[in-house]
Design an enzyme around this catalytic site. Structure first.
Site, PDB file in Angstrom:
ATOM      1  N   HIS A 197       1.130   5.006  -2.156  1.00  0.00           N
ATOM      2  CA  HIS A 197       0.628   5.917  -3.202  1.00  0.00           C
ATOM      3  C   HIS A 197       1.793   6.649  -3.860  1.00  0.00           C
ATOM      4  CE1 HIS A 197      -3.725   5.787  -2.055  1.00  0.00           C
ATOM      5  NE2 HIS A 197      -3.199   5.406  -0.903  1.00  0.00           N
ATOM      6  N   HIS A 254       0.846  -1.204   0.000  1.00  0.00           N
ATOM      7  CA  HIS A 254       0.000   0.000   0.000  1.00  0.00           C
ATOM      8  C   HIS A 254       0.876   1.246   0.000  1.00  0.00           C
ATOM      9  CE1 HIS A 254      -4.105   1.741   1.240  1.00  0.00           C
ATOM     10  NE2 HIS A 254      -3.313   2.792   1.065  1.00  0.00           N
ATOM     11  N   GLU A 263     -11.058   3.285   7.313  1.00  0.00           N
ATOM     12  CA  GLU A 263      -9.894   4.113   7.659  1.00  0.00           C
ATOM     13  C   GLU A 263     -10.290   5.178   8.674  1.00  0.00           C
ATOM     14  OE1 GLU A 263      -8.070   6.074   4.301  1.00  0.00           O
ATOM     15  OE2 GLU A 263      -6.412   6.892   5.490  1.00  0.00           O
ATOM     16  N   ASP A 270       1.781   3.948   3.149  1.00  0.00           N
ATOM     17  CA  ASP A 270       0.721   4.781   2.576  1.00  0.00           C
ATOM     18  C   ASP A 270       1.381   5.833   1.681  1.00  0.00           C
ATOM     19  OD1 ASP A 270      -1.940   5.166   2.150  1.00  0.00           O
ATOM     20  OD2 ASP A 270      -2.316   6.380   3.941  1.00  0.00           O
TER      21      ASP A 270
HETATM   22 ZN   LIG Z   1      -3.965   4.774   1.017  1.00  0.00          ZN
END
Ligand SMILES: [Zn+2]
Length: 330
Positions: free
Chosen positions: A14, A12, A200, A278
């Site tokens: 970005h 995960h 989340e 992330d």
């Molecule tokens: Zn994310």
């Protein structure tokens, strides 16, 4: 335990949240992109999340600057290559990079070109560093199902040529899955694997929906299942892996600190988890740091780390052959 030396898997991450500050500066100069500052430390301060950030929505504002320099083929290729370089440098052996192609068409690129450019960056990186990568196409929830369908169509011809999965991301409202049943079902028919950002920011019910309605095979974050038994039991019973991102959750004030993050508690109770950043730049982190911060609170044993590594390999969207290679590292 030296986490930097251990092999790692990241599921995960970005792309737009992981651009090197220096690269933002370089591309801005090359492509005449206006930045609020050209001074390195000030720029870094604008790219990273401030300590007083109050929410996910505020956190997501940090992506505005990097996105201005991610509008050309060469920029996308370079940024992807550098992400592989950074990940390989901390012994990440496999990374699934995700991004929303619709955010990269502001200067005339087509969605196909946006996807192809990142795939080229992956190829370059795989050739130069000891790392393998695949791409997840994220669809922005606030753009609606039609936009998601366009992304699914655009990525179709790259399936199994680097593109492996589809994702929904962005600010999270309760019940968002219902709108996306048709699109995600179509994407699955095409051959996309499915991971969904859910649970989340407080809605465990979104995890239940993502699994039952969208057939999510993994969940991005999923922190909120701790407060909803139905979601917790479903994730556990189905063996759904949670892609967990402790620092990001602290940044967005979803959890108070590393000691409050449920990743290790979930693991001990038989839920599959993986360590992720992330966003490497926005959260000023890497996978090594994520492991170290949690380890400082709970002392993860080598055996436990190995289990988490293997669960991450098994839940990855890599080919069986790549999975076998990744297992040999540990
Ligand atoms: Zn994310």
């Amino acid at each position: 335990m030296d986490f930097k030396l251990l092999p790692k898997i990241e599921l995960h991450c970005h792309l737009d949240g992981s651009v090197r500050p220096q690269t933002v500066l370089d591309i801005a100069k090359e492509e005449n992109v206006e930045l609020p500052t050209y001074e390195m430390e000030q720029l870094r301060g604008l790219l990273e999340v401030p300590e007083d950030c109050t929410s996910l929505v505020e956190y997501l504002n940090r992506f505005n600057i990097p996105l201005t320099v991610m509008q050309s083929k060469s920029a996308l290729r370079r940024i992807t290559y550098e992400l592989l370089e950074d990940a390989a440098a901390e012994n990440v052996k496999y990374i699934e990079i995700r991004y929303a192609p619709v955010l990269h068409v502001n200067k005339g690129l087509t969605l196909e070109e946006v996807i192809e450019s990142v795939l080229k960056g992956i190829k370059d990186g795989e050739a130069d560093f000891e790392i393998k990568a695949n791409l997840i196409l994220s669809c922005l929830r606030h753009r609606g199902p039609e936009s998601a369908m366009m992304v699914a169509e655009a990525g179709r011809r790259f399936l199994n040529k680097g593109v492996v999965a589809i994702d929904l991301c962005g600010a999270e409202n309760e019940g968002f899955s219902k709108e996306y049943v048709e699109v995600i079902s179509k994407a699955r028919e095409y051959g996309y694997r499915v991971t969904i950002h859910a649970g989340e920011t407080g809605y465990g019910s979104n995890v239940v929906d993502a699994i039952n309605l969208l057939h999510a095979e993994r969940i991005g974050h999923g922190v909120s299942i701790k407060d909803l038994k139905e979601a917790y039991d479903l994730v556990k019973e189905k063996g759904i892996l949670l892609e967990m991102c402790p620092t990001s959750n602290i940044d967005t004030k979803i959890v108070k600190g590393y000691e409050d993050h449920p990743i290790y508690k979930f693991y001990k109770d038989g839920i599959k988890v993986s360590f992720n950043t992330d966003n490497r730049t926005v959260s000023n982190t890497n996978v090594t740091r994520e492991c170290e911060e949690i380890n400082e609170k709970v002392q993860i044993s080598l055996e436990e780390y190995k289990n988490i590594y293997l669960d991450s390999v098994n839940a990855s969207f890599a080919s069986e052959q790549v999975k076998e290679e990744l297992k040999k590292y540990i």
